[in-house]
Design a protein around this motif. Structure first.
Motif, PDB file in Angstrom:
ATOM      1  N   THR A 192      -6.455  -9.938  -5.381  1.00 23.01           N
ATOM      2  CA  THR A 192      -5.599  -9.151  -6.268  1.00 23.01           C
ATOM      3  C   THR A 192      -6.173  -7.755  -6.459  1.00 23.01           C
ATOM      4  OG1 THR A 192      -4.969 -11.159  -7.439  1.00 23.01           O
ATOM      5  CG2 THR A 192      -4.573  -9.082  -8.575  1.00 23.01           C
ATOM      6  N   VAL A 193      -5.281  -6.763  -6.546  1.00 18.66           N
ATOM      7  CA  VAL A 193      -5.688  -5.394  -6.869  1.00 18.66           C
ATOM      8  C   VAL A 193      -4.767  -4.841  -7.949  1.00 18.66           C
ATOM      9  CG1 VAL A 193      -6.669  -4.892  -4.608  1.00 18.66           C
ATOM     10  CG2 VAL A 193      -4.280  -4.338  -5.055  1.00 18.66           C
ATOM     11  N   TYR A 194      -5.302  -3.913  -8.714  1.00 19.17           N
ATOM     12  CA  TYR A 194      -4.513  -3.185  -9.695  1.00 19.17           C
ATOM     13  C   TYR A 194      -3.791  -2.076  -8.938  1.00 19.17           C
ATOM     14  CZ  TYR A 194      -3.294  -0.360 -13.752  1.00 19.17           C
ATOM     15  OH  TYR A 194      -2.606   0.358 -14.693  1.00 19.17           O
ATOM     16  N   ALA A 195      -2.462  -2.037  -9.041  1.00 12.67           N
ATOM     17  CA  ALA A 195      -1.699  -1.090  -8.223  1.00 12.67           C
ATOM     18  C   ALA A 195      -0.580  -0.424  -9.004  1.00 12.67           C
ATOM     19  CB  ALA A 195      -1.125  -1.826  -7.020  1.00 12.67           C
ATOM     20  N   ARG A 196      -0.804  -0.126 -10.248  1.00 13.81           N
ATOM     21  CA  ARG A 196       0.244   0.495 -11.051  1.00 13.81           C
ATOM     22  C   ARG A 196       0.612   1.853 -10.468  1.00 13.81           C
ATOM     23  NH1 ARG A 196       0.533   1.687 -17.478  1.00 13.81           N
ATOM     24  NH2 ARG A 196       2.744   2.182 -17.446  1.00 13.81           N
ATOM     25  N   ALA A 197       1.872   2.034 -10.136  1.00 11.76           N
ATOM     26  CA  ALA A 197       2.416   3.287  -9.611  1.00 11.76           C
ATOM     27  C   ALA A 197       1.712   3.743  -8.338  1.00 11.76           C
ATOM     28  CB  ALA A 197       2.357   4.383 -10.677  1.00 11.76           C
ATOM     29  N   ARG A 198       1.206   2.802  -7.543  1.00  4.51           N
ATOM     30  CA  ARG A 198       0.558   3.140  -6.282  1.00  4.51           C
ATOM     31  C   ARG A 198       1.076   2.227  -5.178  1.00  4.51           C
ATOM     32  NH1 ARG A 198      -5.736   3.086  -7.194  1.00  4.51           N
ATOM     33  NH2 ARG A 198      -5.262   1.427  -8.628  1.00  4.51           N
ATOM     34  N   CYS A 199       1.142   2.768  -3.992  1.00  5.21           N
ATOM     35  CA  CYS A 199       1.513   1.971  -2.825  1.00  5.21           C
ATOM     36  C   CYS A 199       0.343   1.042  -2.479  1.00  5.21           C
ATOM     37  CB  CYS A 199       1.785   2.863  -1.628  1.00  5.21           C
ATOM     38  SG  CYS A 199       3.076   4.082  -1.896  1.00  5.21           S
ATOM     39  N   VAL A 200       0.646  -0.057  -1.802  1.00  4.55           N
ATOM     40  CA  VAL A 200      -0.390  -0.963  -1.331  1.00  4.55           C
ATOM     41  C   VAL A 200      -0.141  -1.262   0.145  1.00  4.55           C
ATOM     42  CG1 VAL A 200      -0.755  -2.060  -3.573  1.00  4.55           C
ATOM     43  CG2 VAL A 200       0.880  -3.051  -1.973  1.00  4.55           C
ATOM     44  N   ARG A 201      -1.188  -1.728   0.799  1.00  2.57           N
ATOM     45  CA  ARG A 201      -1.011  -2.267   2.141  1.00  2.57           C
ATOM     46  C   ARG A 201      -1.751  -3.598   2.207  1.00  2.57           C
ATOM     47  NH1 ARG A 201      -4.028   2.249   5.736  1.00  2.57           N
ATOM     48  NH2 ARG A 201      -6.066   2.116   4.767  1.00  2.57           N
ATOM     49  N   VAL A 202      -1.205  -4.515   3.002  1.00  2.00           N
ATOM     50  CA  VAL A 202      -1.786  -5.847   3.133  1.00  2.00           C
ATOM     51  C   VAL A 202      -2.018  -6.140   4.604  1.00  2.00           C
ATOM     52  CG1 VAL A 202      -0.725  -6.722   1.022  1.00  2.00           C
ATOM     53  CG2 VAL A 202       0.463  -7.002   3.192  1.00  2.00           C
ATOM     54  N   GLU A 203      -2.970  -7.024   4.846  1.00  2.00           N
ATOM     55  CA  GLU A 203      -3.223  -7.496   6.198  1.00  2.00           C
ATOM     56  C   GLU A 203      -3.719  -8.922   6.122  1.00  2.00           C
ATOM     57  OE1 GLU A 203      -6.430  -7.991   7.762  1.00  2.00           O
ATOM     58  OE2 GLU A 203      -7.680  -7.434   6.090  1.00  2.00           O
ATOM     59  N   GLY A 204      -3.447  -9.679   7.188  1.00  2.00           N
ATOM     60  CA  GLY A 204      -3.891 -11.059   7.237  1.00  2.00           C
ATOM     61  C   GLY A 204      -4.005 -11.530   8.665  1.00  2.00           C
ATOM     62  N   ALA A 205      -4.854 -12.535   8.876  1.00  2.00           N
ATOM     63  CA  ALA A 205      -5.047 -13.074  10.212  1.00  2.00           C
ATOM     64  C   ALA A 205      -5.459 -14.531  10.127  1.00  2.00           C
ATOM     65  CB  ALA A 205      -6.099 -12.278  10.970  1.00  2.00           C
ATOM     66  N   VAL A 206      -5.054 -15.284  11.133  1.00  2.00           N
ATOM     67  CA  VAL A 206      -5.454 -16.678  11.302  1.00  2.00           C
ATOM     68  C   VAL A 206      -5.799 -16.856  12.769  1.00  2.00           C
ATOM     69  CG1 VAL A 206      -4.741 -19.092  11.174  1.00  2.00           C
ATOM     70  CG2 VAL A 206      -3.919 -17.473   9.454  1.00  2.00           C
ATOM     71  N   ALA A 207      -7.004 -17.341  13.053  1.00  5.68           N
ATOM     72  CA  ALA A 207      -7.452 -17.645  14.415  1.00  5.68           C
ATOM     73  C   ALA A 207      -7.268 -16.453  15.361  1.00  5.68           C
ATOM     74  CB  ALA A 207      -6.727 -18.875  14.952  1.00  5.68           C
ATOM     75  N   GLY A 208      -7.610 -15.265  14.898  1.00  7.85           N
ATOM     76  CA  GLY A 208      -7.584 -14.092  15.755  1.00  7.85           C
ATOM     77  C   GLY A 208      -6.240 -13.401  15.908  1.00  7.85           C
ATOM     78  N   ARG A 209      -5.199 -13.970  15.348  1.00  9.39           N
ATOM     79  CA  ARG A 209      -3.891 -13.335  15.404  1.00  9.39           C
ATOM     80  C   ARG A 209      -3.477 -12.980  13.981  1.00  9.39           C
ATOM     81  NH1 ARG A 209      -0.105 -16.226  19.676  1.00  9.39           N
ATOM     82  NH2 ARG A 209      -0.250 -14.317  20.891  1.00  9.39           N
ATOM     83  N   GLY A 210      -2.801 -11.845  13.830  1.00  2.95           N
ATOM     84  CA  GLY A 210      -2.448 -11.440  12.480  1.00  2.95           C
ATOM     85  C   GLY A 210      -1.441 -10.337  12.429  1.00  2.95           C
ATOM     86  N   THR A 211      -1.353  -9.746  11.235  1.00  2.00           N
ATOM     87  CA  THR A 211      -0.406  -8.673  10.988  1.00  2.00           C
ATOM     88  C   THR A 211      -0.953  -7.754   9.916  1.00  2.00           C
ATOM     89  OG1 THR A 211       1.919  -8.206  10.524  1.00  2.00           O
ATOM     90  CG2 THR A 211       0.890  -9.898   9.185  1.00  2.00           C
ATOM     91  N   ALA A 212      -0.389  -6.564   9.859  1.00  2.00           N
ATOM     92  CA  ALA A 212      -0.724  -5.596   8.808  1.00  2.00           C
ATOM     93  C   ALA A 212       0.531  -4.816   8.471  1.00  2.00           C
ATOM     94  CB  ALA A 212      -1.820  -4.652   9.276  1.00  2.00           C
ATOM     95  N   SER A 213       0.680  -4.516   7.202  1.00  2.00           N
ATOM     96  CA  SER A 213       1.831  -3.720   6.762  1.00  2.00           C
ATOM     97  C   SER A 213       1.425  -2.262   6.733  1.00  2.00           C
ATOM     98  CB  SER A 213       2.271  -4.149   5.365  1.00  2.00           C
ATOM     99  OG  SER A 213       1.325  -3.701   4.396  1.00  2.00           O
ATOM    100  N   GLY A 214       2.415  -1.413   6.620  1.00  2.00           N
ATOM    101  CA  GLY A 214       2.135  -0.029   6.275  1.00  2.00           C
ATOM    102  C   GLY A 214       2.023   0.034   4.757  1.00  2.00           C
ATOM    103  N   TRP A 215       2.156   1.219   4.196  1.00  2.00           N
ATOM    104  CA  TRP A 215       2.151   1.349   2.738  1.00  2.00           C
ATOM    105  C   TRP A 215       3.478   0.805   2.224  1.00  2.00           C
ATOM    106  CZ3 TRP A 215      -2.312   1.890   0.657  1.00  2.00           C
ATOM    107  CH2 TRP A 215      -3.312   2.605   1.300  1.00  2.00           C
ATOM    108  N   ILE A 216       3.410  -0.145   1.289  1.00  2.00           N
ATOM    109  CA  ILE A 216       4.605  -0.804   0.747  1.00  2.00           C
ATOM    110  C   ILE A 216       4.588  -0.766  -0.764  1.00  2.00           C
ATOM    111  CG2 ILE A 216       4.902  -2.331   2.736  1.00  2.00           C
ATOM    112  CD1 ILE A 216       3.611  -4.569   1.026  1.00  2.00           C
ATOM    113  N   LEU A 217       5.685  -1.165  -1.370  1.00  2.00           N
ATOM    114  CA  LEU A 217       5.831  -1.295  -2.818  1.00  2.00           C
ATOM    115  C   LEU A 217       5.569   0.028  -3.530  1.00  2.00           C
ATOM    116  CD1 LEU A 217       4.104  -4.758  -3.353  1.00  2.00           C
ATOM    117  CD2 LEU A 217       6.496  -4.299  -2.831  1.00  2.00           C
ATOM    118  N   CYS A 218       5.961   1.123  -2.923  1.00  2.00           N
ATOM    119  CA  CYS A 218       5.726   2.456  -3.476  1.00  2.00           C
ATOM    120  C   CYS A 218       6.688   2.735  -4.632  1.00  2.00           C
ATOM    121  CB  CYS A 218       5.912   3.513  -2.403  1.00  2.00           C
ATOM    122  SG  CYS A 218       4.702   3.345  -1.079  1.00  2.00           S
TER     123      CYS A 218
END
Length: 126
Positions: free
Chosen positions: A100-126
């Motif tokens: 968890t992060v505090y993100a009041r009025a700020r964009c966030v980006r997330v990333e995740g991976a399982v067994a070497g494969r994954g994904t990442a977002s750009g800046w979201i929830l702006c």
């Protein structure tokens, strides 16, 4: 000698209980094993998915494996713009996170991976 062993045992058990039951920095609702709030995004990929939740000014993410029960390398990260990322990485059977992060009025980006494969977002929830 017996007192010393007993003292070490008491300290070890207390530390273990604090680790399991104490507050977890960077985690949301760790006892229940899920993020608090409303799920706002889901990013799927070949071996799992990253779930993003918002609860007021906080954003939480966790990576969930498609094949739970098999221990494999997993990672999840969430970063509010201008702050450091909160990351959970290791070998898990079901999920990595929540983080968890505090993100009041700020964009966030997330990333995740399982067994070497994954994904990442750009800046979201702006």
């Amino acid at each position: 000698m017996r007192r010393r062993v007993t003292g070490v045992l008491v300290v070890t058990v207390a530390a273990g209980l604090l680790t399991v039951g104490g507050p977890a920095v960077g985690r949301a609702d760790a006892a229940a094993g899920a993020c608090a709030g409303t799920r706002v995004k889901t990013y799927g990929f070949a071996t799992g998915e990253v779930r993003v939740h918002r609860n007021g000014s906080y954003v939480c993410a966790m990576t969930v494996a498609k094949r739970p029960g098999v221990r494999q390398r997993m990672r999840v990260g969430v970063q509010a713009r201008g702050s450091r990322a909160a990351v959970d990485s290791g070998t898990y059977a079901r999920r990595a996170g929540p983080v968890t992060v505090y993100a009041r009025a700020r964009c966030v980006r997330v990333e995740g991976a399982v067994a070497g494969r994954g994904t990442a977002s750009g800046w979201i929830l702006c």
